[in-house]
Design an enzyme around this catalytic site. Structure first.
Site, PDB file in Angstrom:
ATOM      1  N   VAL A   1       0.927  -0.934  -0.243  1.00  0.00           N
ATOM      2  CA  VAL A   1      -0.016   0.294  -0.140  1.00  0.00           C
ATOM      3  C   VAL A   1       0.854   1.250   0.035  1.00  0.00           C
ATOM      4  O   VAL A   1       1.796   1.251   0.827  1.00  0.00           O
ATOM      5  CB  VAL A   1      -1.036   0.041   1.123  1.00  0.00           C
ATOM      6  CG1 VAL A   1      -1.932   1.317   1.258  1.00  0.00           C
ATOM      7  CG2 VAL A   1      -1.966  -1.160   1.339  1.00  0.00           C
TER       8      VAL A   1
ATOM      9  N   ASP B   1      -8.107  11.173  -0.222  1.00  0.00           N
ATOM     10  CA  ASP B   1      -7.445  12.163   0.528  1.00  0.00           C
ATOM     11  C   ASP B   1      -6.928  11.338   1.891  1.00  0.00           C
ATOM     12  O   ASP B   1      -7.617  10.762   2.686  1.00  0.00           O
ATOM     13  CB  ASP B   1      -8.550  13.396   0.997  1.00  0.00           C
ATOM     14  CG  ASP B   1      -7.553  14.181   1.989  1.00  0.00           C
ATOM     15  OD1 ASP B   1      -6.338  13.886   2.442  1.00  0.00           O
ATOM     16  OD2 ASP B   1      -8.120  15.259   2.388  1.00  0.00           O
TER      17      ASP B   1
ATOM     18  N   SER C   1      14.970  15.850   4.142  1.00  0.00           N
ATOM     19  CA  SER C   1      16.343  16.456   4.771  1.00  0.00           C
ATOM     20  C   SER C   1      15.792  17.931   5.429  1.00  0.00           C
ATOM     21  O   SER C   1      16.477  18.104   6.328  1.00  0.00           O
ATOM     22  CB  SER C   1      17.394  16.788   4.053  1.00  0.00           C
ATOM     23  OG  SER C   1      16.962  17.742   2.665  1.00  0.00           O
TER      24      SER C   1
ATOM     25  N   TYR D   1       6.457  23.064   5.469  1.00  0.00           N
ATOM     26  CA  TYR D   1       6.874  21.835   5.072  1.00  0.00           C
ATOM     27  C   TYR D   1       8.058  21.335   6.045  1.00  0.00           C
ATOM     28  O   TYR D   1       8.019  19.899   6.246  1.00  0.00           O
ATOM     29  CB  TYR D   1       7.628  21.917   3.691  1.00  0.00           C
ATOM     30  CG  TYR D   1       8.176  20.812   2.860  1.00  0.00           C
ATOM     31  CD1 TYR D   1       7.152  19.778   2.345  1.00  0.00           C
ATOM     32  CD2 TYR D   1       9.489  20.208   3.278  1.00  0.00           C
ATOM     33  CE1 TYR D   1       7.586  18.699   1.764  1.00  0.00           C
ATOM     34  CE2 TYR D   1       9.938  19.285   2.658  1.00  0.00           C
ATOM     35  CZ  TYR D   1       8.908  18.295   1.727  1.00  0.00           C
ATOM     36  OH  TYR D   1       9.555  17.292   1.225  1.00  0.00           O
TER      37      TYR D   1
ATOM     38  N   LYS E   1       7.385  17.518   8.049  1.00  0.00           N
ATOM     39  CA  LYS E   1       8.409  16.377   7.912  1.00  0.00           C
ATOM     40  C   LYS E   1       9.311  16.263   9.205  1.00  0.00           C
ATOM     41  O   LYS E   1       9.364  15.053   9.191  1.00  0.00           O
ATOM     42  CB  LYS E   1       9.398  16.796   6.655  1.00  0.00           C
ATOM     43  CG  LYS E   1       8.749  16.726   5.224  1.00  0.00           C
ATOM     44  CD  LYS E   1       7.924  15.453   5.103  1.00  0.00           C
ATOM     45  CE  LYS E   1       7.456  15.177   3.580  1.00  0.00           C
ATOM     46  NZ  LYS E   1       6.972  14.171   3.313  1.00  0.00           N
TER      47      LYS E   1
END
Length: 417
Positions: free
Chosen positions: A123, A175, A257, A269, A273
């Site tokens: 998946v 979504d 990173s 972002y 992350k």
């Protein structure tokens, strides 16, 4: 042959620091050279060149008492030929480090446990474009895997098994931050793949924005966090019980990173992350301490800039030898390699990115030096984000996501560079 297939066939990894390191990692810095280097040094010192001399020298060494033989070789590599001793010490440290990392990351379960692609269903979220699409194509073509793609964007490849001989690739317009939609997709996946088991979850979905903190649209920030961070809980709550039940499988989290080194105009972002990275760490710990599923592997992947529609929102790195712009296929190959390894991995790509975690503990002036040398202050700008939008980033989004995309594009195109 499609343009994408032609591009894949033409792809050839450029000569970079990573390529050099991989060669050196095999010769002369691999574990067997802990024995090979001292032996070659001994033969070199005896000036054994012909087969007869080689045999005689080896016989002489084997005839010595073990303590004398060890003392002789030790003197050669640490006194007479010190560079060999330095190399052997480096290989030993590297080997011990790798062994300890493997032991800890896999909770003491040393034996490999790779996927069985004839039984395990993969998946993947965000599998329609970019890195995710390349992972799907590799798994389909090379592994003949059964794959279920969860993505609100339509795929950039035909929904036919690229390798043949297996069912079509399953695609669900979902979504991934919506629990009801993911739960419904999970039921359909299990129904469509009866006789098989959920064996792998790859959380690859990710979106970005590119605003300074005062300019951030909070609805966009919320969406970035939902897709990049919250979706990890949503998908794991749906599919992780299958892996725990079988004490087998692999969860791969595609972070960035940016989770280690934040950039200006990337607050949404980078924080999302970093959250995904923390999620990966908690998941690994809980599999060991809460669910007693030590053979469920967990891997995190943290690449720098990748040449995708989203990656267009960043400027290229200044030094392509040390920090090349990655192709999606390169990251996909690393992901598939981690699945085949049957072990948990922590992948920072390219190799130079392994310096980034140390930015958290080294002095601030070192962090600033890295930023100056890499010109990271100017890596994400309104100009670069405009380029990403103009080159197609977000065009396939629909509904609420499309509204966000249109609003974001309007603001960027109206603003100053």
């Amino acid at each position: 042959m499609t343009p994408n297939q032609a591009a894949e066939q033409r792809f050839k990894e450029p000569f970079t620091f990573d390529k050099c390191a991989r060669i050196l990692d095999k010769v002369p810095f691999s574990t067997p050279f802990l024995l090979i280097l001292p032996l070659l040094t001994y033969l070199y010192d005896r000036k054994a060149t012909s087969p007869t001399e080689l045999v005689a020298s080896l016989k002489h060494l084997s005839d010595l008492p073990r303590s004398e033989a060890l003392a002789l070789v030790k003197g050669l590599i640490f006194t007479q030929y010190k560079w060999v001793g330095y190399s052997v010490s480096f290989i030993l440290i590297k080997t011990v480090n790798r062994i300890l990392n493997r032991y800890i990351r896999n909770h003491g379960e040393w034996r490999r446990d790779p996927l069985d692609y004839s039984k395990d269903v993969v998946v993947i979220t965000g599998g329609s474009q970019g890195i995710g699409a390349e992972i799907v194509k590799l798994l389909s073509k090379e592994k003949r895997a059964t794959i279920a793609v969860l993505d609100f964007s339509l795929p950039t490849y035909p929904l036919k098994q690229l390798g043949g001989g297996r069912p079509d690739i399953l695609h669900f317009k979902v979504d991934v931050s919506n629990p009801e939609m993911v739960k419904e997709a999970g039921a359909k996946i299990r129904e469509s793949t009866r006789g098989k088991r959920i064996g792998c979850l790859i959380n690859c979905a990710g979106i970005a924005s590119g605003d300074t903190i005062l300019d951030v649209d909070l609805s966009v920030a919320t969406k970035v966090w939902k897709v990049n961070t919250l979706a990890n809980w949503v998908t794991c709550q749906e599919f992780l019980p299958d892996l725990i039940r079988n004490n087998h499988g692999h969860v791969i989290t595609v972070s960035s990173s940016g989770a280690y080194a934040s950039l200006p105009s990337m607050s949404e972002y980078s924080t999302s992350k970093a959250g995904a990275l923390a999620f990966h760490e908690c998941l690994a710990i809980e599999l060991r301490t809460r669910y007693n599923a030590r053979r469920v592997r967990t891997t995190v992947v943290c690449p720098t800039k990748v040449r995708t529609a989203m990656g267009d929102g960043m400027e290229d790195h200044l030094d392509p030898f040390l920090t090349p712009v990655l192709e999606p296929i390169q990251v996909a190959q690393k992901v598939v390699w981690s699945l085949d390894s049957g072990l948990s991995q922590h992948l920072l790509i390219p190799l130079f990115a392994n310096i980034l975690p140390y930015l958290r503990v080294l002095p601030d002036h070192f962090r600033r030096l890295v930023a100056v040398l890499g010109n990271t202050d100017n890596q994400v700008t309104k100009k670069s984000m405009r380029r990403a939008l103009n080159n197609g980033y977000g065009k396939g989004w629909e509904g609420e996501n499309k509204e966000i995309y249109e609003r974001k594009k309007k603001i960027l195109l109206a603003g100053d560079l």
